[in-house]
Design a protein around this motif. Sequence first.
Motif, PDB file in Angstrom:
ATOM      1  N   ALA A  32       4.452  16.664  -1.223  1.00 31.14           N
ATOM      2  CA  ALA A  32       5.372  17.728  -1.655  1.00 31.14           C
ATOM      3  C   ALA A  32       6.731  17.176  -2.075  1.00 31.14           C
ATOM      4  O   ALA A  32       7.508  17.880  -2.710  1.00 31.14           O
ATOM      5  N   ILE A  33       6.995  15.928  -1.744  1.00 29.99           N
ATOM      6  CA  ILE A  33       8.289  15.315  -2.065  1.00 29.99           C
ATOM      7  C   ILE A  33       8.109  14.341  -3.224  1.00 29.99           C
ATOM      8  O   ILE A  33       7.359  13.359  -3.106  1.00 29.99           O
ATOM      9  N   PRO A  34       8.771  14.572  -4.356  1.00 26.75           N
ATOM     10  CA  PRO A  34       8.667  13.614  -5.470  1.00 26.75           C
ATOM     11  C   PRO A  34       9.250  12.256  -5.038  1.00 26.75           C
ATOM     12  O   PRO A  34      10.308  12.201  -4.434  1.00 26.75           O
ATOM     13  N   HIS A  35       8.521  11.186  -5.328  1.00 22.68           N
ATOM     14  CA  HIS A  35       8.993   9.856  -4.963  1.00 22.68           C
ATOM     15  C   HIS A  35       8.394   8.805  -5.886  1.00 22.68           C
ATOM     16  O   HIS A  35       7.323   8.993  -6.448  1.00 22.68           O
ATOM     17  N   ARG A  36       9.135   7.693  -6.034  1.00 18.58           N
ATOM     18  CA  ARG A  36       8.668   6.581  -6.854  1.00 18.58           C
ATOM     19  C   ARG A  36       8.278   5.375  -6.016  1.00 18.58           C
ATOM     20  O   ARG A  36       7.751   4.404  -6.538  1.00 18.58           O
ATOM     21  N   ALA A  37       8.569   5.449  -4.713  1.00 19.54           N
ATOM     22  CA  ALA A  37       8.227   4.365  -3.797  1.00 19.54           C
ATOM     23  C   ALA A  37       7.666   4.965  -2.512  1.00 19.54           C
ATOM     24  O   ALA A  37       8.036   6.072  -2.122  1.00 19.54           O
ATOM     25  N   TYR A  38       6.764   4.234  -1.898  1.00 17.80           N
ATOM     26  CA  TYR A  38       6.200   4.661  -0.618  1.00 17.80           C
ATOM     27  C   TYR A  38       6.228   3.463   0.315  1.00 17.80           C
ATOM     28  O   TYR A  38       5.699   2.399  -0.001  1.00 17.80           O
ATOM     29  N   VAL A  39       6.879   3.633   1.471  1.00 16.44           N
ATOM     30  CA  VAL A  39       7.035   2.537   2.424  1.00 16.44           C
ATOM     31  C   VAL A  39       6.517   2.987   3.783  1.00 16.44           C
ATOM     32  O   VAL A  39       6.906   4.044   4.274  1.00 16.44           O
ATOM     33  N   GLU A  40       5.638   2.190   4.370  1.00 16.66           N
ATOM     34  CA  GLU A  40       5.162   2.438   5.730  1.00 16.66           C
ATOM     35  C   GLU A  40       5.533   1.238   6.582  1.00 16.66           C
ATOM     36  O   GLU A  40       4.904   0.193   6.496  1.00 16.66           O
ATOM     37  N   PRO A  41       6.575   1.377   7.418  1.00 20.80           N
ATOM     38  CA  PRO A  41       7.010   0.239   8.230  1.00 20.80           C
ATOM     39  C   PRO A  41       6.052  -0.085   9.373  1.00 20.80           C
ATOM     40  O   PRO A  41       6.027  -1.205   9.865  1.00 20.80           O
ATOM     41  N   PHE A  42       5.261   0.896   9.828  1.00 20.65           N
ATOM     42  CA  PHE A  42       4.301   0.687  10.911  1.00 20.65           C
ATOM     43  C   PHE A  42       2.951   1.218  10.445  1.00 20.65           C
ATOM     44  O   PHE A  42       2.523   2.295  10.828  1.00 20.65           O
ATOM     45  N   VAL A  43       2.259   0.450   9.633  1.00 13.36           N
ATOM     46  CA  VAL A  43       1.043   0.928   8.966  1.00 13.36           C
ATOM     47  C   VAL A  43      -0.140   1.083   9.918  1.00 13.36           C
ATOM     48  O   VAL A  43      -1.017   1.899   9.678  1.00 13.36           O
ATOM     49  N   GLY A  44      -0.179   0.309  10.996  1.00 10.93           N
ATOM     50  CA  GLY A  44      -1.341   0.373  11.891  1.00 10.93           C
ATOM     51  C   GLY A  44      -2.601   0.056  11.102  1.00 10.93           C
ATOM     52  O   GLY A  44      -2.638  -0.885  10.311  1.00 10.93           O
ATOM     53  N   MET A  45      -3.619   0.859  11.259  1.00  9.86           N
ATOM     54  CA  MET A  45      -4.861   0.631  10.519  1.00  9.86           C
ATOM     55  C   MET A  45      -4.881   1.379   9.188  1.00  9.86           C
ATOM     56  O   MET A  45      -5.898   1.454   8.520  1.00  9.86           O
ATOM     57  N   GLY A  46      -3.756   1.945   8.789  1.00  7.47           N
ATOM     58  CA  GLY A  46      -3.646   2.535   7.465  1.00  7.47           C
ATOM     59  C   GLY A  46      -4.118   3.973   7.362  1.00  7.47           C
ATOM     60  O   GLY A  46      -4.488   4.421   6.280  1.00  7.47           O
ATOM     61  N   GLY A  47      -4.085   4.712   8.467  1.00  4.99           N
ATOM     62  CA  GLY A  47      -4.571   6.098   8.482  1.00  4.99           C
ATOM     63  C   GLY A  47      -3.919   7.005   7.462  1.00  4.99           C
ATOM     64  O   GLY A  47      -4.560   7.894   6.915  1.00  4.99           O
ATOM     65  N   ILE A  48      -2.655   6.785   7.176  1.00  2.00           N
ATOM     66  CA  ILE A  48      -1.951   7.573   6.158  1.00  2.00           C
ATOM     67  C   ILE A  48      -1.939   6.813   4.836  1.00  2.00           C
ATOM     68  O   ILE A  48      -2.266   7.361   3.782  1.00  2.00           O
ATOM     69  N   PHE A  49      -1.572   5.557   4.888  1.00  2.52           N
ATOM     70  CA  PHE A  49      -1.454   4.735   3.680  1.00  2.52           C
ATOM     71  C   PHE A  49      -2.717   4.790   2.829  1.00  2.52           C
ATOM     72  O   PHE A  49      -2.648   4.984   1.605  1.00  2.52           O
ATOM     73  N   LEU A  50      -3.870   4.649   3.448  1.00  5.11           N
ATOM     74  CA  LEU A  50      -5.131   4.597   2.697  1.00  5.11           C
ATOM     75  C   LEU A  50      -5.651   5.969   2.274  1.00  5.11           C
ATOM     76  O   LEU A  50      -6.423   6.060   1.325  1.00  5.11           O
ATOM     77  N   ARG A  51      -5.244   7.011   2.951  1.00  6.67           N
ATOM     78  CA  ARG A  51      -5.761   8.350   2.630  1.00  6.67           C
ATOM     79  C   ARG A  51      -4.948   9.082   1.563  1.00  6.67           C
ATOM     80  O   ARG A  51      -5.310  10.179   1.153  1.00  6.67           O
ATOM     81  N   ARG A  52      -3.844   8.499   1.118  1.00  6.89           N
ATOM     82  CA  ARG A  52      -3.034   9.159   0.086  1.00  6.89           C
ATOM     83  C   ARG A  52      -3.830   9.300  -1.206  1.00  6.89           C
ATOM     84  O   ARG A  52      -4.625   8.436  -1.551  1.00  6.89           O
ATOM     85  N   ARG A  53      -3.603  10.386  -1.919  1.00  4.74           N
ATOM     86  CA  ARG A  53      -4.328  10.634  -3.167  1.00  4.74           C
ATOM     87  C   ARG A  53      -3.553  10.181  -4.386  1.00  4.74           C
ATOM     88  O   ARG A  53      -4.096  10.118  -5.481  1.00  4.74           O
ATOM     89  N   PHE A  54      -2.268   9.873  -4.208  1.00 10.52           N
ATOM     90  CA  PHE A  54      -1.430   9.447  -5.321  1.00 10.52           C
ATOM     91  C   PHE A  54      -0.690   8.173  -4.946  1.00 10.52           C
ATOM     92  O   PHE A  54      -0.209   8.027  -3.829  1.00 10.52           O
ATOM     93  N   ARG A  55      -0.629   7.241  -5.901  1.00 11.48           N
ATOM     94  CA  ARG A  55       0.036   5.968  -5.667  1.00 11.48           C
ATOM     95  C   ARG A  55       1.267   5.870  -6.557  1.00 11.48           C
ATOM     96  O   ARG A  55       1.146   5.903  -7.787  1.00 11.48           O
ATOM     97  N   PRO A  56       2.452   5.711  -5.962  1.00 12.74           N
ATOM     98  CA  PRO A  56       3.649   5.504  -6.776  1.00 12.74           C
ATOM     99  C   PRO A  56       3.697   4.068  -7.303  1.00 12.74           C
ATOM    100  O   PRO A  56       2.856   3.241  -6.956  1.00 12.74           O
TER     101      PRO A  56
END
Length: 129
Positions: A30-54
């Motif tokens: 819902a938030i327009p963004h050009r960069a996505y940063v995950e400082p604590f990715v763990g096993m990637g539960g959010i990072f890998l499930r995203r549908r859009f890549r900036p």
Amino acid sequence: MKQVPPAAPVAPWLGGKKRLHPLILERIEAIPHRAYVEPFVGMGGIFLRRRFRPRLEVMNDRNGEIINLFRILQRHYPQLLEIMRFQICSRREFDRLRATDPATLTDLERAARFLYLQRLSFGGKLDGV
């Protein structure tokens, strides 16, 4: 933003975002963004499930074994599968790998060790790994 197919985490663990990820992803998208940063990715539960890549993506974690695993998956996936293909699941092998100092292993062996221990330990949590 480029649309990408979502992927499941490499090796989910207890305390991951399995149930929360739909709500978190809805808020991120819902938030327009050009960069996505995950400082604590763990096993990637959010990072890998995203549908859009900036244009810019950054993943990090305090646990160097996690970062090593993702680097190996990115660059040496077939070799990792070959190492893990005939892994023996036994208490003796688990204890042997747990007692092995990761600093004595190659990055590929470290990734296989980490994934093996993470998948076979209760909740994916190991002290000192």
